[in-house]
Design an enzyme around this catalytic site. Structure first.
Site, PDB file in Angstrom:
ATOM      1  N   CYS A  69       0.800  -1.232   0.000  1.00  0.00           N
ATOM      2  CA  CYS A  69       0.000   0.000   0.000  1.00  0.00           C
ATOM      3  C   CYS A  69       0.828   1.276   0.000  1.00  0.00           C
ATOM      4  O   CYS A  69       0.486   2.243  -0.680  1.00  0.00           O
ATOM      5  CB  CYS A  69      -0.991   0.007   1.157  1.00  0.00           C
ATOM      6  SG  CYS A  69      -0.266   0.160   2.811  1.00  0.00           S
ATOM      7  N   HIS A 108      -2.312   0.915   7.412  1.00  0.00           N
ATOM      8  CA  HIS A 108      -2.669   1.015   6.000  1.00  0.00           C
ATOM      9  C   HIS A 108      -2.780   2.484   5.627  1.00  0.00           C
ATOM     10  O   HIS A 108      -3.223   3.312   6.426  1.00  0.00           O
ATOM     11  CB  HIS A 108      -4.008   0.318   5.748  1.00  0.00           C
ATOM     12  CG  HIS A 108      -4.457   0.378   4.320  1.00  0.00           C
ATOM     13  ND1 HIS A 108      -3.717  -0.140   3.280  1.00  0.00           N
ATOM     14  CD2 HIS A 108      -5.564   0.930   3.748  1.00  0.00           C
ATOM     15  CE1 HIS A 108      -4.352   0.066   2.141  1.00  0.00           C
ATOM     16  NE2 HIS A 108      -5.459   0.724   2.404  1.00  0.00           N
ATOM     17  N   ASP A 126      -7.789   4.292  -3.254  1.00  0.00           N
ATOM     18  CA  ASP A 126      -6.918   3.310  -2.606  1.00  0.00           C
ATOM     19  C   ASP A 126      -6.628   2.179  -3.585  1.00  0.00           C
ATOM     20  O   ASP A 126      -7.493   1.352  -3.856  1.00  0.00           O
ATOM     21  CB  ASP A 126      -7.596   2.772  -1.344  1.00  0.00           C
ATOM     22  CG  ASP A 126      -6.739   1.775  -0.590  1.00  0.00           C
ATOM     23  OD1 ASP A 126      -5.571   1.574  -0.978  1.00  0.00           O
ATOM     24  OD2 ASP A 126      -7.236   1.202   0.389  1.00  0.00           O
TER      25      ASP A 126
END
Length: 272
Positions: A69, A108, A126
């Site tokens: 991420c 995250h 995202d």
């Protein structure tokens, strides 16, 4: 530095007009999510992934690699800013798979994106959540917003918590019910904050990303591939699931290349 946007667009197979509009945000997000796989090879092989834009471009755009991420969303943030969008880094607690009462750290990152000269809401973007429940397109930052990012279905709700800011939760529809993915507030974070989280996740002794190879790939035909260690799960567009255990590092290397499009570095010793 300025990214080579033409190379990035070629990498993800995007051919639109590069300007800061809602339509471009949606299509770029989807193309990136389908074009660059999720993977954590660097931490498994003992290094901390660089978040420097030049290194991200070399690895994810030119190098036949994916990322997790921090890499994926840092790259997308740089692209969107270069196109004229306003991007704010946010952090989230992963709630997928958490037991009731579990409080996980904010491990995250995701993006809040504002479109210039548009009076509408901000968007949550995202492209780095390594799960079949990940967003394929951005969702409006509005309570109760629903997104049909085919073949997936998401919604954004607020949930109770003890802090002063609203807690938002991204949920994915699964089997007719809603499954929590992660929860976040709109407090802005900076790149240095992401660097620190990235370092801990890549080096922390309890981080799962140090222990085994994880890879995810969403495909244009609505199928999805997931790898956790040697466990390969392939989900077809009709929901049919096929699971098998790979034989070892040699087959793992082959599957990463052929099924996920990830080129393992020469000489890398993958875990058994």
């Amino acid at each position: 530095m300025k990214l080579d946007l033409d190379a990035y667009f070629a990498r993800i197979g995007w051919t639109g007009e590069p300007r800061p509009t809602v339509e471009v945000l949606r299509s770029l997000h989807r193309a990136h999510a389908l074009g660059i796989p999720f993977e954590n090879l660097d931490p498994v092989l003992g290094s901390v992934p660089s978040l420097d834009p030049a290194d991200l471009e070399a690895k994810l755009v030119h190098g036949g690699r994916g990322g997790y991420c921090y890499e994926q969303n840092t790259l997308l943030a740089a692209v969107l800013r270069q196109l004229g969008f306003t991007v704010t880094l946010l952090t989230a607690r992963v709630t997928l798979g958490a037991a009731p009462g579990d409080i996980r750290p904010r491990s995250h990152i995701l993006l809040r994106v504002d479109v210039p000269d548009v009076a509408g809401p901000s968007y949550v973007a995202d492209v780095g959540f390594g799960s079949i429940g990940a967003l394929l397109e951005p969702i409006e930052l509005v309570t109760g917003a629903e997104l049909y990012d085919a073949p997936r279905h998401h919604r954004l709700v607020t949930v109770a918590h003890d802090g002063p800011l609203e807690m938002w939760e991204v949920q994915a529809e699964k089997g007719g019910s809603w499954e929590a993915q992660y929860a976040f507030t709109a407090e802005p974070f900076e790149g240095v904050d992401v660097e620190m989280i990235n370092w801990y996740i890549a080096t922390g002794p309890h981080s799962p990303f140090r222990q085994a190879v994880y890879a995810q790939r969403a495909l244009p035909d609505s199928s999805h591939r997931s790898l956790a260690g040697l466990d390969l799960v392939e989900t077809a567009g009709d929901g049919t699931i096929r699971e098998r255990l790979l034989s070892g590092p040699d087959e793992l290397r082959e599957v990463l290349k052929d099924s996920f499009g990830i080129h393992v570095p020469e000489g890398a010793e993958l875990p058994a």
